[in-house]
Design a protein around this motif. Structure first.
Motif, PDB file in Angstrom:
ATOM      1  N   VAL A   6      -2.158  64.702 -17.287  1.00  0.00           N
ATOM      2  CA  VAL A   6      -1.443  65.415 -16.228  1.00  0.00           C
ATOM      3  C   VAL A   6      -0.403  64.476 -15.616  1.00  0.00           C
ATOM      4  N   PRO A   7       0.883  64.841 -15.642  1.00  0.00           N
ATOM      5  CA  PRO A   7       1.906  63.931 -15.108  1.00  0.00           C
ATOM      6  C   PRO A   7       1.863  63.844 -13.589  1.00  0.00           C
ATOM      7  N   ASP A   8       2.217  62.684 -13.095  1.00  0.00           N
ATOM      8  CA  ASP A   8       2.267  62.428 -11.655  1.00  0.00           C
ATOM      9  C   ASP A   8       3.602  61.756 -11.360  1.00  0.00           C
ATOM     10  N   LYS A   9       4.364  62.327 -10.435  1.00  0.00           N
ATOM     11  CA  LYS A   9       5.684  61.780 -10.133  1.00  0.00           C
ATOM     12  C   LYS A   9       5.608  60.373  -9.549  1.00  0.00           C
ATOM     13  N   HIS A  10       4.443  59.990  -9.015  1.00  0.00           N
ATOM     14  CA  HIS A  10       4.285  58.653  -8.454  1.00  0.00           C
ATOM     15  C   HIS A  10       3.966  57.604  -9.517  1.00  0.00           C
ATOM     16  N   ASN A  11       3.647  58.046 -10.737  1.00  0.00           N
ATOM     17  CA  ASN A  11       3.210  57.116 -11.785  1.00  0.00           C
ATOM     18  C   ASN A  11       3.934  57.463 -13.085  1.00  0.00           C
ATOM     19  N   TYR A  12       4.938  56.688 -13.429  1.00  0.00           N
ATOM     20  CA  TYR A  12       5.728  56.970 -14.630  1.00  0.00           C
ATOM     21  C   TYR A  12       4.906  56.822 -15.906  1.00  0.00           C
ATOM     22  N   ALA A  13       3.807  56.082 -15.838  1.00  0.00           N
ATOM     23  CA  ALA A  13       2.961  55.895 -17.024  1.00  0.00           C
ATOM     24  C   ALA A  13       2.298  57.196 -17.462  1.00  0.00           C
ATOM     25  N   THR A  14       2.256  58.200 -16.609  1.00  0.00           N
ATOM     26  CA  THR A  14       1.638  59.479 -16.963  1.00  0.00           C
ATOM     27  C   THR A  14       2.617  60.433 -17.640  1.00  0.00           C
ATOM     28  N   VAL A  15       3.887  60.054 -17.745  1.00  0.00           N
ATOM     29  CA  VAL A  15       4.904  60.923 -18.344  1.00  0.00           C
ATOM     30  C   VAL A  15       4.839  60.819 -19.859  1.00  0.00           C
TER      31      VAL A  15
END
Length: 221
Positions: free
Chosen positions: A84-93
Motif C-alpha cells: 500500500v503506497p504512502d505519500k510520506h514514504n517513497y519506498a512504498t511506491v
C-alpha cells in the motif's frame, strides 16, 4: 450500384478490422514482452517511459522503483506482494511496466487497504460487509444499487486514488520525517490562527455589524 456499395463497405470493414487487430497485436506484444535488457542482433528494445508526479513528467521506468515480488498469470503481480503506497514514504511506491499491470496492482492495493483495519476503517472487512448488507434488510433493489455503486467506486476511483498517492510521494520523495512534522505543525498552527480569528470576530461584534442584528452568541466561525 448496390454491388459497388457492398464492395466499398466490405473494404472499409476489412480495413477497420485490420487496424483494430493490429492495435491489439501491438498491445499484446507490449504486455507479454520482457524488458530485461537483452538484445537480438543489432536491435535494442526501446526504453519504456511512464508519467510520474503531478507534473506528469515522462520518466524511464528503469529509473523508478519497480515491482520486485512474484508474478502470476500474464506477469500480473501477486496479491500478497503488493504494498500500500504512502505519500510520506517513497519506498512504498511501485511502478509496473504496463498500464494494465499497473491498474491491476492498484486495484489489489485498494482492496488490501479496504479490508485491513486502520484508523479510518477500524473493523476492516467486517465494516464493509455490514455497510453492503444493511441496505438489503430494507429493500432488495436499494441493496443492489449500493452494491453496484460500491463496485464502481472500487474499480474506478480506487486506482485513481493510488495514482494520486504515488504522485504526492514522487514530489515529496526528498522529504525527511522532520520535514513532514514541520509541515503538519505549520498546518495545525494555521488552523489554530483561523479559529482564534473567528472567535475574535464573534466577540467583537464585527459579524453583527456586517450581517445585521442577529444572535451570534455561541457561534464559532
Amino acid at each position: 450500384m448496390n454491388t459497388v456499395m457492398e464492395i466499398v463497405l466490405l473494404l472499409v470493414f476489412v480495413i477497420g478490422l485490420a487496424s483494430v487487430l493490429r492495435y491489439f497485436a501491438k498491445q499484446a506484444a507490449r504486455f507479454f514482452g520482457r524488458n530485461d535488457g537483452t538484445t537480438k542482433g543489432a536491435s535494442i528494445e526501446p526504453a519504456k517511459y511512464v508519467r510520474v508526479g503531478h507534473g506528469n513528467v515522462l520518466t524511464n521506468i528503469k529509473d523508478l522503483p519497480r515491482y520486485k515480488g512474484e508474478t502470476g498469470l500474464f506477469g500480473l503481480p501477486r496479491y500478497r506482494d503488493v504494498v500500500v503506497p504512502d505519500k510520506h514514504n517513497y519506498a512504498t511506491v511501485v511502478y509496473m511496466d504496463h498500464p494494465v499491470k499497473q491498474y491491476v496492482y492498484d486495484l489489489m492495493v485498494t482492496w488490501k487497504k479496504l479490508i485491513n483495519p486502520s484508523r479510518d476503517n477500524k473493523y476492516g472487512l467486517l465494516a464493509i460487509l455490514a455497510f453492503l448488507a444493511l441496505p438489503f434488510l430494507y429493500n432488495k433493489w436499494l441493496g443492489v444499487v449500493i452494491l453496484v455503486a460500491f463496485a464502481l467506486l472500487v474499480l474506478i476511483l480506487g486506482p485513481r486514488g493510488k495514482r494520486a498517492v504515488r504522485c504526492s510521494a514522487e514530489n515529496a520523495k526528498d522529504f525527511t520525517p522532520e520535514t513532514w512534522r514541520e509541515i503538519y505543525r505549520d498546518v495545525a498552527a494555521s488552523i489554530e490562527r483561523e479559529d482564534e480569528m473567528g472567535r475574535a470576530y464573534s466577540k467583537s461584534g464585527t459579524l453583527k455589524h456586517w450581517y445585521g442584528d442577529r444572535n451570534w452568541a455561541g457561534k464559532r466561525w
